[in-house]
Design a protein around this motif. Structure first.
Motif, PDB file in Angstrom:
ATOM      1  N   TRP A  99       0.848  -1.187   0.000  1.00 46.92           N
ATOM      2  CA  TRP A  99       0.000   0.000   0.000  1.00 46.92           C
ATOM      3  C   TRP A  99       0.882   1.234   0.000  1.00 46.92           C
ATOM      4  O   TRP A  99       2.061   1.182   0.334  1.00 46.92           O
ATOM      5  N   THR A 121       1.088   1.506  -6.459  1.00 44.81           N
ATOM      6  CA  THR A 121       1.123   0.325  -5.605  1.00 44.81           C
ATOM      7  C   THR A 121       1.011  -0.925  -6.470  1.00 44.81           C
ATOM      8  O   THR A 121       0.110  -1.028  -7.296  1.00 44.81           O
ATOM      9  N   HIS A 228      -3.455  -5.925   5.298  1.00 41.29           N
ATOM     10  CA  HIS A 228      -4.698  -5.319   5.774  1.00 41.29           C
ATOM     11  C   HIS A 228      -5.822  -6.348   5.861  1.00 41.29           C
ATOM     12  O   HIS A 228      -6.638  -6.311   6.799  1.00 41.29           O
TER      13      HIS A 228
END
Length: 324
Positions: A99, A121, A228
């Motif tokens: 990210w 990214t 994440h």
């Protein structure tokens, strides 16, 4: 025959690799052709530069005198080319794995002289390939991505180490282990885990830690595609996950691990594509940004301040912020 810049490049490559055959491979010329060129160059320089043997080549006395001068000539010529190219380019393209926070783009824009800075990214392997092809100017990637291609002799990449991040344990908030000073490997197999997909860069690092669990096999609830997603499973399914501290989110608990492994964070660029002064500003900017980001993770920042010897590259950036 006059000695030219290309002759100096040939000699410096042979000297760096210690082998005419390896130099021929890097220069993409037949070995017989390179050997013939070397003879002509040595004749123009008044005598042999290298002693040949089955083990490779070694400098003669004449070579020891002349190679430093020839190497400096090549370096100065490369600097001229790179400086000209860096000012001609309008866009500095920075790739990042996993990210890219907007604040990183702001830090790069403040530090770099390029008229325009763009960030992208993408996966670590794709980032390395994009730098190699010239689609990205620079990329920030985990060291394992470069390790997979480091042995390729045609790879024209260079790298600078930003930091060696420890691998920590992510737990749901309020978990009994979250209050411990450091979790022992013996406590880990009993946890329910979210792990990383086999094609994710962190999988090989995770595997090193999980190898210590044998013969006990921990229960895996899910294989995540990124940090994440893994942190969401830690929070919502009350699972455990390994992560770098900067890969965790604020809604989970981070706990140090005893006897852990490290993950290297590197900045990678194509050899000769970026001016030295720009590279130094870039590396300093990323290291400063990393230290500032780590400061936003209280437990990690306190741990860094207690172990500054583990972060020599960050140096002065580890000074406490005013008022702390």
């Amino acid at each position: 025959m006059d000695v030219e810049l290309r002759h100096a490049r040939i000699l410096t490559v042979i000297n760096r690799l210690g082998s005419i055959s390896k130099a021929a491979s890097e220069l993409n010329v037949p070995q017989s052709s390179l050997t013939a060129q070397l003879r002509r160059i040595e004749k123009a320089l008044g005598g042999e530069i290298f002693l040949r043997s089955v083990q490779g080549v070694a400098l003669t006395k004449r070579g020891e005198r002349l190679l430093p001068l020839l190497s400096e000539l090549v370096q100065q010529a490369d600097l001229v080319i790179v400086e000209a190219a860096s000012h001609a380019s309008e866009v500095f393209r920075f790739g990042s794995a996993e990210w890219t926070p907007p604040s990183l783009l702001d830090a790069l824009r403040t530090s770099l002289p390029a008229p325009e800075v763009q960030t992208e990214t993408l996966s670590p392997d794709a980032a390395v390939d994009a730098v190699r092809r010239g689609a990205l100017t620079v990329a920030m990637v985990p060291g394992v991505a470069l390790d997979r291609v480091r042995d390729a002799t045609e790879l024209p990449l260079e790298a600078a180490l930003i930091a060696r991040e420890p691998v920590w344990l992510a737990l749901p908030q309020g978990h009994p282990l979250s209050a411990t000073e450091a979790v022992r490997p013996a406590d880990l197999p009993a946890l329910n885990w979210v792990c990383y997909a086999r094609d994710h860069w962190f999988h090989s690092i995770e595997s090193k830690m999980f190898a210590r669990f044998e013969p006990t096999r921990p229960e895996v609830l899910h294989y995540a595609d990124g940090h994440h997603e893994a942190m969401n499973w830690v929070r919502d399914a009350r699972a455990a996950a390994l992560t770098t501290p900067t890969g965790a989110t604020s809604d989970v608990s981070l706990v140090p691990l005893c006897d852990t492994v490290n993950s290297e964070m590197l900045v990678v660029w194509r050899r000769g594509s970026v001016a030295r002064a720009t590279l130094q500003r870039l590396v300093d900017a990323v290291r400063r940004y990393y230290a500032e980001y780590a400061r936003s993770i209280p437990r990690y920042w306190a741990w860094i301040c207690e172990h500054p010897e583990r972060f020599p590259e960050l140096g002065a950036f580890l000074r406490p912020a005013p008022g702390l």
